[in-house]
Design a protein around this motif. Structure first.
Motif, mmCIF file in Angstrom:
data_model
loop_
_atom_site.group_PDB
_atom_site.id
_atom_site.type_symbol
_atom_site.label_atom_id
_atom_site.label_comp_id
_atom_site.label_asym_id
_atom_site.label_seq_id
_atom_site.Cartn_x
_atom_site.Cartn_y
_atom_site.Cartn_z
ATOM 1 N N ALA A 43 0.838 -1.204 0.000
ATOM 2 C CA ALA A 43 0.000 0.000 0.000
ATOM 3 C C ALA A 43 0.871 1.252 0.000
ATOM 4 C CB ALA A 43 -0.924 -0.009 1.219
ATOM 5 N N ILE A 44 1.934 1.237 0.792
ATOM 6 C CA ILE A 44 2.845 2.389 0.852
ATOM 7 C C ILE A 44 3.468 2.641 -0.514
ATOM 8 C CG2 ILE A 44 5.033 3.193 1.830
ATOM 9 C CD1 ILE A 44 4.244 1.635 4.402
ATOM 10 N N LEU A 45 3.940 1.570 -1.160
ATOM 11 C CA LEU A 45 4.557 1.705 -2.479
ATOM 12 C C LEU A 45 3.539 2.189 -3.509
ATOM 13 C CD1 LEU A 45 6.942 1.278 -4.414
ATOM 14 C CD2 LEU A 45 6.219 -1.114 -4.635
ATOM 15 N N LEU A 46 2.341 1.600 -3.477
ATOM 16 C CA LEU A 46 1.323 1.980 -4.463
ATOM 17 C C LEU A 46 0.928 3.436 -4.306
ATOM 18 C CD1 LEU A 46 -0.711 1.262 -6.682
ATOM 19 C CD2 LEU A 46 -2.307 0.564 -4.877
ATOM 20 N N ILE A 47 0.710 3.891 -3.100
ATOM 21 C CA ILE A 47 0.299 5.285 -2.887
ATOM 22 C C ILE A 47 1.379 6.236 -3.389
ATOM 23 C CG2 ILE A 47 -0.133 7.012 -1.082
ATOM 24 C CD1 ILE A 47 -1.668 4.844 0.447
ATOM 25 N N ASP A 48 2.639 5.889 -3.165
ATOM 26 C CA ASP A 48 3.733 6.731 -3.666
ATOM 27 C C ASP A 48 3.689 6.832 -5.188
ATOM 28 O OD1 ASP A 48 6.386 8.136 -3.261
ATOM 29 O OD2 ASP A 48 7.018 6.470 -4.544
ATOM 30 N N LYS A 49 3.466 5.713 -5.877
ATOM 31 C CA LYS A 49 3.421 5.735 -7.346
ATOM 32 C C LYS A 49 2.165 6.440 -7.848
ATOM 33 C CE LYS A 49 6.107 4.291 -9.452
ATOM 34 N NZ LYS A 49 7.390 4.904 -9.861
ATOM 35 N N LEU A 50 1.040 6.284 -7.170
ATOM 36 C CA LEU A 50 -0.181 6.984 -7.575
ATOM 37 C C LEU A 50 -0.008 8.485 -7.447
ATOM 38 C CD1 LEU A 50 -2.884 4.695 -5.913
ATOM 39 C CD2 LEU A 50 -2.419 4.912 -8.370
ATOM 40 N N ARG A 51 0.613 8.925 -6.343
ATOM 41 C CA ARG A 51 0.837 10.354 -6.133
ATOM 42 C C ARG A 51 1.723 10.920 -7.243
ATOM 43 N NH1 ARG A 51 3.144 10.127 -1.471
ATOM 44 N NH2 ARG A 51 1.303 10.522 -0.185
ATOM 45 N N ALA A 52 2.760 10.182 -7.603
ATOM 46 C CA ALA A 52 3.664 10.641 -8.658
ATOM 47 C C ALA A 52 2.948 10.734 -10.009
ATOM 48 C CB ALA A 52 4.863 9.700 -8.760
ATOM 49 N N ALA A 53 1.919 9.905 -10.197
ATOM 50 C CA ALA A 53 1.172 9.918 -11.457
ATOM 51 C C ALA A 53 0.025 10.920 -11.442
ATOM 52 C CB ALA A 53 0.623 8.519 -11.744
ATOM 53 N N GLY A 54 -0.134 11.661 -10.338
ATOM 54 C CA GLY A 54 -1.195 12.653 -10.251
ATOM 55 C C GLY A 54 -2.547 12.064 -9.910
ATOM 56 N N ILE A 55 -2.559 10.836 -9.397
ATOM 57 C CA ILE A 55 -3.808 10.182 -9.003
ATOM 58 C C ILE A 55 -3.942 10.306 -7.491
ATOM 59 C CG2 ILE A 55 -5.087 8.009 -8.970
ATOM 60 C CD1 ILE A 55 -3.420 7.157 -11.425
ATOM 61 N N GLU A 56 -5.007 10.924 -7.021
ATOM 62 C CA GLU A 56 -5.149 11.204 -5.591
ATOM 63 C C GLU A 56 -5.834 10.065 -4.846
ATOM 64 O OE1 GLU A 56 -6.663 14.954 -4.387
ATOM 65 O OE2 GLU A 56 -5.704 16.063 -6.024
ATOM 66 N N VAL A 57 -5.303 9.835 -3.651
ATOM 67 C CA VAL A 57 -5.860 8.825 -2.739
ATOM 68 C C VAL A 57 -6.429 9.559 -1.524
ATOM 69 C CG1 VAL A 57 -5.308 6.846 -1.266
ATOM 70 C CG2 VAL A 57 -4.155 7.102 -3.485
ATOM 71 N N PRO A 58 -7.699 9.333 -1.191
ATOM 72 C CA PRO A 58 -8.642 8.349 -1.743
ATOM 73 C C PRO A 58 -9.605 8.920 -2.782
ATOM 74 C CG PRO A 58 -9.522 9.162 0.302
ATOM 75 C CD PRO A 58 -8.219 9.904 0.074
ATOM 76 N N ARG A 59 -9.440 10.177 -3.207
ATOM 77 C CA ARG A 59 -10.441 10.777 -4.092
ATOM 78 C C ARG A 59 -10.586 9.986 -5.384
ATOM 79 N NH1 ARG A 59 -9.190 16.204 -7.207
ATOM 80 N NH2 ARG A 59 -8.167 14.617 -8.493
ATOM 81 N N ASP A 60 -9.463 9.629 -6.014
ATOM 82 C CA ASP A 60 -9.515 8.890 -7.278
ATOM 83 C C ASP A 60 -9.501 7.380 -7.052
ATOM 84 O OD1 ASP A 60 -9.424 11.316 -8.713
ATOM 85 O OD2 ASP A 60 -7.244 11.375 -8.538
#
Length: 353
Positions: free
Chosen positions: A272-289
């Motif tokens: 989860a930590i790794l995924l959230i870091d990659k999502l943030r870098a891609a401009g995908i917000e957690v948990p909004r997106d």
């Protein structure tokens, strides 16, 4: 590991025994008795922790003599003399990377010691069935705690014939040939999935780590599928490793809202930590997106932003009821009445999902 609770801890500072080869003979309890100026019976009472009354001054004199002589009690010989053992044998898990295993064993060691029992890990990760039982029985344990997949009916019968007083199995499903701790590691995945569905999520994804971690995540993926299918919700399987290069392609695909799930169960908090870091870098917000839920309650999960929602077991509580159940079985009683409640996972809701 300590042999006799508090007395074992006080003797644990003894230097390691010398290796093979010529040298002075190993000290005996008779040597300790002479050095302390007491009887061998008194030495036995002090080092074995019996209820026989011994003054604190005498007890300390015996312990000091044992330290001076580098004497360590022989647990095997004591078990033979007493006709019983205080050893609880636990075969090492087949995988060295099961999440939470070290924490559980540390907690179990403490809980068993509090009940005058000693945890002994058996180092062969592959043995099971009758072959495994033969190896475990050779160490003359009082009890064996082993996974259902390795503790077959024939293995349990062999252990009992060999004099093992208590055999406690763990895992799913529960069996009828031995007491069982029905711990289902996939239960956290069901709980996480029900939570995401209750939030209104209707397109799920599940990370499935590969390599040595594959067996447990696959079970959890199947649990996610089972719960989601009951609501007609699709689940995307994402096979991956704990590395940025492995996660990056799927995150890149999820940049397109049409390809994107609205929630991901990651199997464990490190993923989860790794995924959230990659999502943030891609401009995908957690948990909004994308909502993200892990498992295991990793310490970093509460410190990061967004803090990670996680489904987890109370590991110390499980260790406590397992140790209590083993002690009760050895005393001729039933399993700890709090066992079922301690095995239920719980959800820690934070910011990520």
């Amino acid at each position: 590991m300590p042999v006799d609770g508090r007395r074992g801890e006080e003797l644990s500072r003894l230097p390691a025994a010398p290796g093979p080869g010529p040298g002075p003979s190993r000290p005996t309890s008779a040597d300790v008795a002479r050095h302390a100026g007491v009887s061998r019976a008194t030495v036995s009472h002090v080092l074995n922790g019996t209820d026989h009354p011994v003054s604190e001054q005498t007890r300390q004199r015996v312990l000091a003599a044992a330290r001076d002589l580098q004497y360590a009690p022989n647990a095997s010989a004591r078990a033979l003399r007493a006709g019983r053992s205080n050893i609880v044998l636990v075969p090492m898990l087949r995988s060295a990377t099961v999440p939470g295993a070290d924490r559980f064993l540390e907690s179990l060691d403490r809980e068993l010691a509090a009940r005058d029992l000693v945890l002994l890990m058996h180092g062969d990760r592959t043995t099971s069935g009758v072959r495994g039982a033969q190896a475990w029985a050779e160490l003359r344990p009082a009890a064996v705690y082993v996974n259902v997949s390795r503790g077959t009916p024939a293995a349990v019968e062999l252990l009992r014939r060999a004099g093992v007083q208590a055999v406690l199995l763990t895992g799913a499903p529960r069996v009828d040939y031995a007491p069982t701790v029905p711990l289902d590691p996939a239960a956290v995945a069901r709980l996480a999935t029900r939570h995401l569905l209750a939030r209104g999520c209707r397109r799920l994804a599940c990370l499935v780590p590969s390599g040595p971690l594959a067996e447990l995540p696959t079970q959890r993926y199947e649990a996610v599928m089972e719960v989601a299918a009951a609501d007609g919700v699709p689940v995307e399987r994402v096979d991956c490793e704990l590395s940025s290069d492995s996660i990056a392609p799927v995150v890149d695909r999820w940049r397109d809202p049409a390809q994107r799930p609205d929630a991901v169960y990651t199997n464990s908090d490190p993923f989860a930590i790794l995924l959230i870091d990659k999502l943030r870098a891609a401009g995908i917000e957690v948990p909004r997106d994308i909502a993200v839920v892990g498992s295991g309650d990793h310490p970093l999960g509460a410190a990061l932003r967004p803090a990670i929602t996680t489904a987890t077991f109370d590991v110390p509580a499980i260790a406590r009821v397992v140790a209590s159940s083993i002690r009760r079985l050895l005393d001729g009683a039933d399993l700890d009445p709090g066992l079922e409640a301690a095995l239920r996972p719980h959800l820690i809701v934070r910011e990520s999902g």
